[in-house]
Design a protein around this motif. Sequence first.
Motif, short mmCIF file in Angstrom:
data_model
loop_
_atom_site.label_atom_id
_atom_site.label_comp_id
_atom_site.label_asym_id
_atom_site.label_seq_id
_atom_site.Cartn_x
_atom_site.Cartn_y
_atom_site.Cartn_z
N ARG A 50 23.55 -6.99 8.26
CA ARG A 50 22.62 -7.18 9.36
C ARG A 50 21.79 -6.26 9.25
O ARG A 50 21.80 -5.21 8.91
CB ARG A 50 23.56 -7.07 10.42
CG ARG A 50 24.57 -8.27 10.78
CD ARG A 50 25.62 -7.71 11.81
NE ARG A 50 24.99 -7.70 12.95
CZ ARG A 50 24.89 -8.47 14.25
NH1 ARG A 50 25.16 -9.57 14.02
NH2 ARG A 50 24.44 -8.13 15.17
N GLU A 51 20.55 -6.69 10.11
CA GLU A 51 19.43 -5.88 10.07
C GLU A 51 19.74 -4.82 10.99
O GLU A 51 20.41 -5.26 12.06
CB GLU A 51 18.23 -6.61 10.63
CG GLU A 51 17.55 -7.38 9.48
CD GLU A 51 16.90 -6.51 8.44
OE1 GLU A 51 16.08 -5.57 8.74
OE2 GLU A 51 17.16 -7.28 7.40
N PRO A 52 19.46 -3.40 10.72
CA PRO A 52 19.63 -2.42 11.96
C PRO A 52 19.18 -2.70 13.10
O PRO A 52 17.95 -3.26 13.28
CB PRO A 52 18.92 -1.36 11.25
CG PRO A 52 18.92 -1.50 9.66
CD PRO A 52 18.62 -2.85 9.64
N SER A 53 19.89 -2.46 14.07
CA SER A 53 19.68 -3.06 15.62
C SER A 53 20.38 -1.86 16.39
O SER A 53 21.59 -1.63 16.29
CB SER A 53 20.13 -4.40 15.94
OG SER A 53 19.87 -4.62 17.07
N LEU A 54 19.83 -1.49 17.43
CA LEU A 54 20.49 -0.78 18.63
C LEU A 54 21.50 -1.62 19.28
O LEU A 54 22.36 -1.10 19.85
CB LEU A 54 19.43 -0.24 19.56
CG LEU A 54 18.67 1.13 19.33
CD1 LEU A 54 17.89 1.54 20.22
CD2 LEU A 54 19.57 2.12 18.81
N GLU A 55 21.66 -2.98 19.17
CA GLU A 55 22.55 -3.52 19.77
C GLU A 55 23.82 -3.39 19.26
O GLU A 55 24.95 -3.20 19.68
CB GLU A 55 22.22 -5.17 19.94
CG GLU A 55 23.17 -5.92 20.51
CD GLU A 55 22.91 -7.48 20.36
OE1 GLU A 55 23.64 -8.23 20.86
OE2 GLU A 55 21.58 -7.76 20.68
N ASP A 56 23.89 -3.28 17.70
CA ASP A 56 25.09 -2.98 17.28
C ASP A 56 25.70 -1.38 17.76
O ASP A 56 26.83 -1.34 17.68
CB ASP A 56 24.87 -2.86 15.67
CG ASP A 56 24.77 -4.53 15.20
OD1 ASP A 56 25.32 -5.43 15.85
OD2 ASP A 56 24.10 -4.71 14.09
N ALA A 57 24.65 -0.50 17.63
CA ALA A 57 25.06 0.87 18.06
C ALA A 57 25.45 0.75 19.59
O ALA A 57 26.50 1.65 19.73
CB ALA A 57 24.05 1.66 17.95
N ALA A 58 25.11 -0.18 20.47
CA ALA A 58 25.61 -0.35 21.63
C ALA A 58 26.86 -0.96 21.71
O ALA A 58 27.70 -0.48 22.57
CB ALA A 58 24.61 -1.22 22.61
N ARG A 59 27.25 -1.87 20.74
CA ARG A 59 28.50 -2.30 20.78
C ARG A 59 29.73 -1.21 20.36
O ARG A 59 30.71 -1.29 20.78
CB ARG A 59 28.60 -3.56 19.72
CG ARG A 59 28.01 -4.83 20.01
CD ARG A 59 27.88 -5.62 19.13
NE ARG A 59 27.04 -7.04 19.27
CZ ARG A 59 27.31 -7.76 20.35
NH1 ARG A 59 28.21 -7.80 21.09
NH2 ARG A 59 26.09 -8.79 20.67
N ASP A 60 29.22 -0.28 19.52
CA ASP A 60 30.18 0.76 19.26
C ASP A 60 30.32 1.59 20.36
O ASP A 60 31.54 2.09 20.63
CB ASP A 60 29.23 1.66 18.28
CG ASP A 60 28.95 1.19 16.79
OD1 ASP A 60 29.56 0.19 16.42
OD2 ASP A 60 28.36 1.80 15.93
N VAL A 61 29.38 1.83 21.45
CA VAL A 61 29.79 2.76 22.53
C VAL A 61 30.70 1.79 23.16
O VAL A 61 31.70 2.40 23.94
CB VAL A 61 28.15 2.96 23.22
CG1 VAL A 61 28.77 3.54 24.77
CG2 VAL A 61 27.48 4.01 22.29
N VAL A 62 30.41 0.40 23.61
CA VAL A 62 31.55 -0.34 24.42
C VAL A 62 32.70 -0.21 23.75
O VAL A 62 33.66 -0.10 24.30
CB VAL A 62 30.93 -1.86 24.45
CG1 VAL A 62 32.02 -2.55 25.26
CG2 VAL A 62 29.57 -1.70 25.11
N ALA A 63 32.85 -0.26 22.34
CA ALA A 63 34.25 -0.28 21.95
C ALA A 63 34.80 1.10 21.99
O ALA A 63 36.00 1.21 22.12
CB ALA A 63 34.05 -0.47 20.38
N LEU A 64 33.98 2.19 21.95
CA LEU A 64 34.34 3.33 22.21
C LEU A 64 35.15 3.57 23.78
O LEU A 64 36.09 3.98 23.98
CB LEU A 64 33.56 4.48 22.11
CG LEU A 64 33.93 5.85 22.68
CD1 LEU A 64 35.04 6.44 21.91
CD2 LEU A 64 32.85 6.83 22.75
N LEU A 65 34.30 2.94 24.76
CA LEU A 65 34.91 2.67 26.03
C LEU A 65 36.35 2.16 26.08
O LEU A 65 37.22 2.30 27.00
CB LEU A 65 33.69 2.33 27.11
CG LEU A 65 32.45 2.74 27.06
CD1 LEU A 65 31.66 2.24 28.04
CD2 LEU A 65 32.73 4.43 27.22
#
Length: 255
Positions: A50-65
């Motif tokens: 996938r093209e780099p996107s902050l949405e994927d980084a945001a999914r990382d944060v939600v997964a951490l929560l």
Amino acid sequence: MTELPLVLLHAFPLDSRMWNAVREPLASHLRVITPDQRGLGRSPLPESDREPSLEDAARDVVALLDRLDLDRVVLGGCSMGGYLAMAVLRLAPERVGGLVLIDTKAGPDTPEAAQTRLDVAARVEQEGTETWLAEANLPNLLAASTRERRPELVETVREIIESQPPAGISWTALALRTRPDSLDLLRDSGVPALVVVGEEDPITPIAAASEMAGVMDGATLVVLPEAGHLTPLEDPAGVVEAILSWYPATHESEK
């Protein structure tokens, strides 16, 4: 009454060590979580086409929560961390009970800034991160007075930058350049918000901080004197005081 945990997201091109000076003072009052973002610090860069996107980084944060069994948190971020906090707010607003936006802005990259990020990604892939990346960023990250009077802090920031994996720096630079405008998102968020900015921040200046605070009902704006873009490193006591003075309390049932 109980207070929501505080998640702090770090700036680019650093990692969670930038919170070292504020973590312990805050943790004596709150639960504080300071993750490394994908590809930086100790966090791996997932393989993806996938093209780099902050949405994927945001999914990382939600997964951490999710892993920490946290339904809602106060989400804070410095610079890129603020951009990521806004991406999480866009992706999962129900998880955000408050915002702490530190030396960041709601607007997207200008065409010139987007080109600079492309150039950074290309150069880091060819040359790595040593020497040039820190030298290119330090004049904008730290106030002139900090650079002149606090060489030990300059070296700390330099060491953090030069230790970052080139692939993570490249991915993040490309993700940042495509982020959307988030001013309307903040306007409609309806959550308590604290905006902190260094008086000498050249990247996200007081005007950008004032714009964000101005669109959020009841937002608190704190300007820290003699500090630049990395206020948690340059004025950790000021950042701690701002957060603890503002911090919203919520009922356990609202978590």
